[in-house]
Design a protein around this motif. Structure first.
Motif, mmCIF file in Angstrom:
data_model
loop_
_atom_site.group_PDB
_atom_site.id
_atom_site.type_symbol
_atom_site.label_atom_id
_atom_site.label_comp_id
_atom_site.label_asym_id
_atom_site.label_seq_id
_atom_site.Cartn_x
_atom_site.Cartn_y
_atom_site.Cartn_z
ATOM 1 N N ALA A 297 -86.786 1.668 -67.107
ATOM 2 C CA ALA A 297 -86.830 1.269 -65.464
ATOM 3 C C ALA A 297 -85.762 2.274 -64.954
ATOM 4 C CB ALA A 297 -86.164 -0.170 -65.334
ATOM 5 N N HIS A 298 -86.235 2.854 -63.981
ATOM 6 C CA HIS A 298 -85.725 4.099 -63.272
ATOM 7 C C HIS A 298 -85.208 3.841 -61.859
ATOM 8 C CE1 HIS A 298 -88.050 7.391 -65.896
ATOM 9 N NE2 HIS A 298 -87.359 6.275 -66.674
ATOM 10 N N VAL A 299 -84.078 4.472 -61.323
ATOM 11 C CA VAL A 299 -83.584 4.246 -59.905
ATOM 12 C C VAL A 299 -84.551 5.425 -59.344
ATOM 13 C CG1 VAL A 299 -81.789 4.832 -58.295
ATOM 14 C CG2 VAL A 299 -81.327 3.390 -60.176
ATOM 15 N N GLY A 300 -84.371 6.808 -59.684
ATOM 16 C CA GLY A 300 -85.152 7.656 -58.661
ATOM 17 C C GLY A 300 -85.103 9.113 -59.149
ATOM 18 N N TYR A 301 -86.067 9.998 -58.621
ATOM 19 C CA TYR A 301 -85.970 11.421 -58.849
ATOM 20 C C TYR A 301 -85.630 12.113 -57.533
ATOM 21 C CZ TYR A 301 -87.904 10.763 -63.442
ATOM 22 O OH TYR A 301 -88.222 10.523 -64.732
ATOM 23 N N VAL A 302 -85.122 13.091 -57.773
ATOM 24 C CA VAL A 302 -85.070 14.083 -56.442
ATOM 25 C C VAL A 302 -85.607 15.514 -56.745
ATOM 26 C CG1 VAL A 302 -83.078 15.197 -54.909
ATOM 27 C CG2 VAL A 302 -82.835 12.947 -55.865
ATOM 28 N N PRO B 192 -80.235 8.102 -62.243
ATOM 29 C CA PRO B 192 -79.692 8.054 -61.020
ATOM 30 C C PRO B 192 -79.770 9.236 -60.193
ATOM 31 C CG PRO B 192 -78.091 8.837 -62.572
ATOM 32 C CD PRO B 192 -79.429 8.448 -63.512
ATOM 33 N N LEU B 193 -81.156 9.461 -59.710
ATOM 34 C CA LEU B 193 -81.479 10.362 -58.785
ATOM 35 C C LEU B 193 -81.640 11.619 -59.363
ATOM 36 C CD1 LEU B 193 -79.938 9.057 -55.556
ATOM 37 C CD2 LEU B 193 -82.242 8.404 -56.241
ATOM 38 N N ASN B 194 -82.118 11.738 -60.725
ATOM 39 C CA ASN B 194 -82.147 13.190 -61.271
ATOM 40 C C ASN B 194 -83.094 13.994 -60.817
ATOM 41 O OD1 ASN B 194 -80.905 11.303 -63.169
ATOM 42 N ND2 ASN B 194 -81.888 11.931 -64.919
ATOM 43 N N GLY B 195 -82.686 15.477 -61.006
ATOM 44 C CA GLY B 195 -83.860 16.332 -60.773
ATOM 45 C C GLY B 195 -83.370 17.446 -59.718
ATOM 46 N N ALA B 196 -82.476 17.409 -58.737
ATOM 47 C CA ALA B 196 -82.043 18.304 -58.019
ATOM 48 C C ALA B 196 -81.439 19.412 -58.693
ATOM 49 C CB ALA B 196 -80.847 18.016 -56.856
ATOM 50 N N LYS B 197 -81.444 20.734 -57.828
ATOM 51 C CA LYS B 197 -80.995 21.814 -58.413
ATOM 52 C C LYS B 197 -79.403 21.753 -58.760
ATOM 53 C CE LYS B 197 -84.564 24.885 -56.685
ATOM 54 N NZ LYS B 197 -84.919 26.085 -55.804
ATOM 55 N N TYR B 198 -78.768 21.175 -57.760
ATOM 56 C CA TYR B 198 -77.414 20.855 -57.883
ATOM 57 C C TYR B 198 -77.317 19.407 -57.618
ATOM 58 C CZ TYR B 198 -72.408 20.676 -56.525
ATOM 59 O OH TYR B 198 -71.107 20.364 -56.630
ATOM 60 N N SER B 199 -76.463 18.742 -58.438
ATOM 61 C CA SER B 199 -76.084 17.347 -58.253
ATOM 62 C C SER B 199 -74.671 17.093 -58.503
ATOM 63 C CB SER B 199 -77.017 16.434 -59.320
ATOM 64 O OG SER B 199 -78.439 16.550 -59.031
ATOM 65 N N TYR B 200 -74.192 16.236 -57.572
ATOM 66 C CA TYR B 200 -72.659 15.975 -57.679
ATOM 67 C C TYR B 200 -72.370 14.351 -57.238
ATOM 68 C CZ TYR B 200 -67.827 16.139 -56.404
ATOM 69 O OH TYR B 200 -66.322 15.877 -56.154
ATOM 70 N N TYR B 201 -71.661 13.741 -58.088
ATOM 71 C CA TYR B 201 -71.294 12.398 -57.891
ATOM 72 C C TYR B 201 -69.934 12.230 -57.691
ATOM 73 C CZ TYR B 201 -76.070 11.782 -59.988
ATOM 74 O OH TYR B 201 -77.389 11.921 -60.108
ATOM 75 N N GLU B 202 -69.135 11.659 -56.750
ATOM 76 C CA GLU B 202 -67.916 11.455 -56.831
ATOM 77 C C GLU B 202 -67.628 9.748 -56.658
ATOM 78 O OE1 GLU B 202 -63.724 13.055 -54.602
ATOM 79 O OE2 GLU B 202 -65.751 13.909 -54.295
ATOM 80 N N ASN C 64 -78.008 11.881 -65.444
ATOM 81 C CA ASN C 64 -78.582 13.322 -65.002
ATOM 82 C C ASN C 64 -77.971 14.244 -65.798
ATOM 83 O OD1 ASN C 64 -78.944 15.462 -63.360
ATOM 84 N ND2 ASN C 64 -78.726 14.510 -61.348
ATOM 85 N N GLY C 65 -78.639 15.068 -66.469
ATOM 86 C CA GLY C 65 -77.953 16.133 -67.283
ATOM 87 C C GLY C 65 -77.525 17.636 -66.848
ATOM 88 N N THR C 66 -77.621 17.583 -65.524
ATOM 89 C CA THR C 66 -77.254 18.947 -64.872
ATOM 90 C C THR C 66 -76.496 18.544 -63.640
ATOM 91 O OG1 THR C 66 -79.349 18.794 -63.563
ATOM 92 C CG2 THR C 66 -79.497 20.195 -65.700
ATOM 93 N N ALA C 67 -75.350 17.675 -63.707
ATOM 94 C CA ALA C 67 -74.625 17.384 -62.634
ATOM 95 C C ALA C 67 -73.132 17.479 -62.863
ATOM 96 C CB ALA C 67 -75.066 15.871 -62.283
ATOM 97 N N ILE C 68 -72.249 17.356 -61.953
ATOM 98 C CA ILE C 68 -70.839 17.022 -61.947
ATOM 99 C C ILE C 68 -70.523 15.692 -61.583
ATOM 100 C CG2 ILE C 68 -68.616 17.907 -60.874
ATOM 101 C CD1 ILE C 68 -70.078 20.750 -60.562
#
Length: 745
Positions: free
Chosen positions: A169-174, A194-204, A216-220
């Motif tokens: 069950a997913h939240v979203g793609y970007v 959690p909104l996976n998929g953008a070229k650059y992802s940043y969560y704070e 998201n495996g390509t995020a900070i």
């Protein structure tokens, strides 16, 4: 702007009319006014989103409330289009900024409540964003399929989970350039996304609740906290990888081992804290790390004590001085390839990095390659010089001045020699119920790695999966049949030579030989497609049962359906594994009339949580006896994943009638489908019994039975065949067969 938002949080929508325009709109579930640019639902607002620009994005202010992106009371089962997952909403807006206007992220909730086979066919996903930049701030985004929605501001908006059985069950793609999330709570369980998929992802300052295959495996991630209800929160982090800075990880279950990734990839962990029920837990980067993997850590603790992640393979973990809390980019060093096989006298490996590096070869392997520098320091050529008989296995590493590292795992083989010649050509001799293939090769002291295949009347009945299969154990099915063998000669430095056939031999057995039992551990079992249904033979093929028609899948008849291979996760050692969905295995006994019979099958499901299969999409394994392999008629035990539990499967007895399956017992949910699972089937005097046990201990806090006993009174038949049908997805969802024993009485 932030001060204005705090003020707006306490004003009614009607008072903000003069502050809103086409690029500044509001969503307010409580509004009773017809105010321009104010909408009651997300669905009403979305058609009014404008593309805006990076300087003037589309601003969407969302007042406190629960906003259902997909109607949880709609009984429709959602299905995706064009082979995509089903989405709650697709949103297209170049520059979009969603802002919650509550005091806390819990005050504004964007919600859905569907998952795989729980209101949807496919991994239901709440949002599919198509943007250039998406910013999300001060809200909760949750798929409450398997999580209760609790809304403290108005308990009347609470809603219980759809099901306790955790599913995808997913939240979203970007789809876009960048995602920025600040003070957002991401809630789901399996495959959170959690909104996976953008070229650059940043969560704070974000919060995440998930099980496996989720993040998201390509995020900070900076100043975030995570509640882990599973064992491997990332599917993979291939590419530049993920980085955590000043984060807290809270383990909610009690597994003995935890890993960041299922499939591997780089991860960086700086000033982070892991909180677990026990100090003895093992924390690794991935369960099966490749030698070339390089991950980074600094100041990491487990329950307040320093801990080296992945300490079983310390070469995977680096701790350079550059790792500080102010780091803005993932400390990644690219390399042109991570794996290479080099043949001496033939290959040259060229490795490149995007910046100047220093290349390193372990001292013990310095003589196995010669290095040719390339101008600029970003590349080098490596020429194999292995003059031994064995393959060398090591890593070539590249390092930067600031301590970043990349590696290529190389296998350096000696030059290939011709296949060994025969000193004595192959012939078969029979001795004490066995056939022995006798031959002699000119190996010159090298290891015999020849491939031997045994045939009965030109149908393969045994083959080499390891050392040459020199012997063949005769059974009653071989009586008065022609047995032969082929050998493809090889030693460790040669390729396989052309197959050489032995003269066929007519098998003769003593009169005391019987067909009372048959067993195999699969170590010499032929894997190639063998669709013939003949007395005394195993049928090794694929089949799509009638009751899986609602689920679209197929297999390739030109590829093997089974493989003998090394296991992983819950599958231990070597065994027989499904290579494609729909793998089928049948044994047709010699012609005759069969009465009572029994079957014992030892298996290891690859899944470790007890769910057995990838999802509840018609994925099961049937194990049958008293079976007519020609008409697909008989009795069996079905092991199936359902939507009821994510840590258990259902067991039930079934009757096959020309391929149509009917339950003949109630289904029992159990946690016993785990490593070391023994399946016992018995048919005695019209009583069909199935008992299933496991060596794996009962899961903590489980109230489900940990073994299964099913019985049914059934009509007799004269069949004696065996049938195993697997309809589950492969890879991480297979079941390894270790041993099978069949007894006819």
């Amino acid at each position: 702007m932030r001060r204005l938002l705090l003020l707006w949080a306490f004003l009614p929508a009607v008072a903000l009319a003069q502050s809103l325009d086409s690029l500044h709109i509001m969503i307010d579930a409580e509004t009773d006014f017809n105010v321009p640019h104010v909408y009651k639902t997300f669905q009403e607002a979305a058609p009014h989103f404008k593309n805006g620009s990076s300087a003037s994005p589309m601003m969407v202010y969302i007042r406190p409330g629960v906003y259902w992106i997909d109607d949880p009371d709609d009984p429709t089962v959602k299905v995706g289009k064009d082979r995509q997952v089903p989405f709650g909403m697709t949103v297209r807006c170049d520059y979009l900024h969603l802002v919650g206007m509550g005091n806390n992220p819990e005050d504004v909730v964007l919600a859905s409540q569907r998952g795989q086979m729980q209101g949807a066919v496919g991994n239901f996903t709440m949002f599919d964003f198509w943007v250039k930049t998406l910013r999300v701030e001060n809200m909760t985004m949750g798929n409450y399929c398997n999580v209760d929605l609790v809304y403290p501001l108005n308990p009347q908006l609470n809603r219980p989970k759809r099901s306790s059985a955790i599913t995808q069950a997913h939240v979203g793609y970007v789809h876009g350039d960048s995602l920025l999330a600040n003070k957002v709570r991401f809630i789901s369980r399996l495959n959170l996304n959690p909104l996976n998929g953008a070229k650059y992802s940043y969560y704070e300052d974000c919060h995440f609740e998930s099980t496996d295959d989720a993040l998201n495996g390509t995020a900070i991630y900076r100043h975030c906290d995570f509640d882990f209800y599973g064992q491997k929160p990332f599917w993979s982090t291939f590419g530049r990888g993920a980085m955590f800075i000043d984060c807290d990880f809270h383990l909610k279950g009690e597994p003995r081992e935890m890993y960041f990734c299922k499939q591997g990839g780089p991860v960086t962990v700086i000033d982070c804290r892991y909180h677990a029920p026990s100090d003895t837990i093992y924390i690794g980067w991935t369960a099966y790390p490749q030698p070339w993997l390089r991950c980074y850590q600094h100041n990491f603790t487990l329950n307040g004590k320093p801990y080296l992640i992945g300490n079983r393979q310390p070469q995977n973990t680096l701790q350079p001085a550059l790792l500080t809390p102010i780091l803005q980019e993932v400390p990644f060093l690219g390399i042109s390839q991570h794996e290479a096989t080099l043949l001496t006298g033939q290959d040259t490996l060229r490795l490149t990095c995007p910046e100047p590096v220093t290349w390193h070869i372990p001292d013990a392997f310095a003589s196995y390659v010669s290095v040719v520098p390339v101008s600029g320091g970003c590349a080098s050529a490596f020429i194999p010089t292995n003059n031994t008989d064995e393959t060398a296995d090591f890593c070539i590493t590249a390092t930067t001045a600031d301590g970043r590292e990349a590696a290529c795992h190389v296998l350096v083989k000696p030059s290939i020699l011709p296949p060994p010649a025969f000193k004595k050509r192959p012939r078969i001799v029979q001795k004490k119920g066995q056939l022995l293939l006798k031959y002699q090769l000119d190996l010159q002291g090298r290891r015999d790695e020849s491939r031997i295949t045994w045939y009965r009347d030109n149908i393969p009945v045994a083959t080499t999966h390891g050392a040459p299969e020199r012997t063949y154990q005769l059974t009653a099915a071989d009586q008065d049949h022609h047995l032969s063998a082929t050998i493809e000669p090889k030693h460790q430095r040669s390729i396989y030579g052309p197959a050489v056939s032995s003269p066929s031999r007519l098998s003769r057995l003593s009169r005391s030989s019987s067909i009372s039992s048959l067993s195999t551990d699969f170590h010499a079992f032929p894997c190639q497609w063998q669709p013939a249904v003949l007395p005394g033979y195993w049928t090794v093929d694929g089949y799509k049962p009638q009751d899986t028609a609602a689920f679209p899948w197929s297999f390739d008849i030109h590829k093997p359906m089974w493989k003998y291979a090394e296991g992983f996760n819950g599958a231990v050692g070597m065994g027989f594994l499904q290579a494609q969905r729909g793998a089928r295995l049948m044994y047709t006994p010699l012609e005759g009339t069969y009465g009572n019979m029994s079957l014992e099958l030892l298996v290891d499901p690859t899944k470790t949580a007890g769910q057995g299969f990838g999802s509840a999409t018609g994925q099961y394994m049937d194990v049958c006896l008293k079976f007519d392999t020609q008409t697909l008629t008989g009795y069996g035990l079905r092991i199936i994943r359902t939507t009821k539990y994510a840590n258990a499967v259902d067991f039930l007895l079934v009757r096959y009638d020309h391929g149509a399956i009917t339950p003949i017992s109630e289904a029992v949910s159990s946690t016993c489908y785990r490593t070391g699972c023994t399946i016992l089937l018995d048919f005695t005097d019209n009583q069909f019994t199935a008992r299933v046990t496991t060596k794996t201990p009962r899961p903590t806090n489980s109230t489900l039975p940990h073994e299964v006993l099913l019985k049914a009174t059934v009509a007799p038949n004269t069949f004696g065949g065996v049938h195993i049908q697997h309809t589950g997805s492969c890879g991480e969802s297979t079941t390894m067969l270790h041993n099978i024993k069949i007894d006819w009485r």
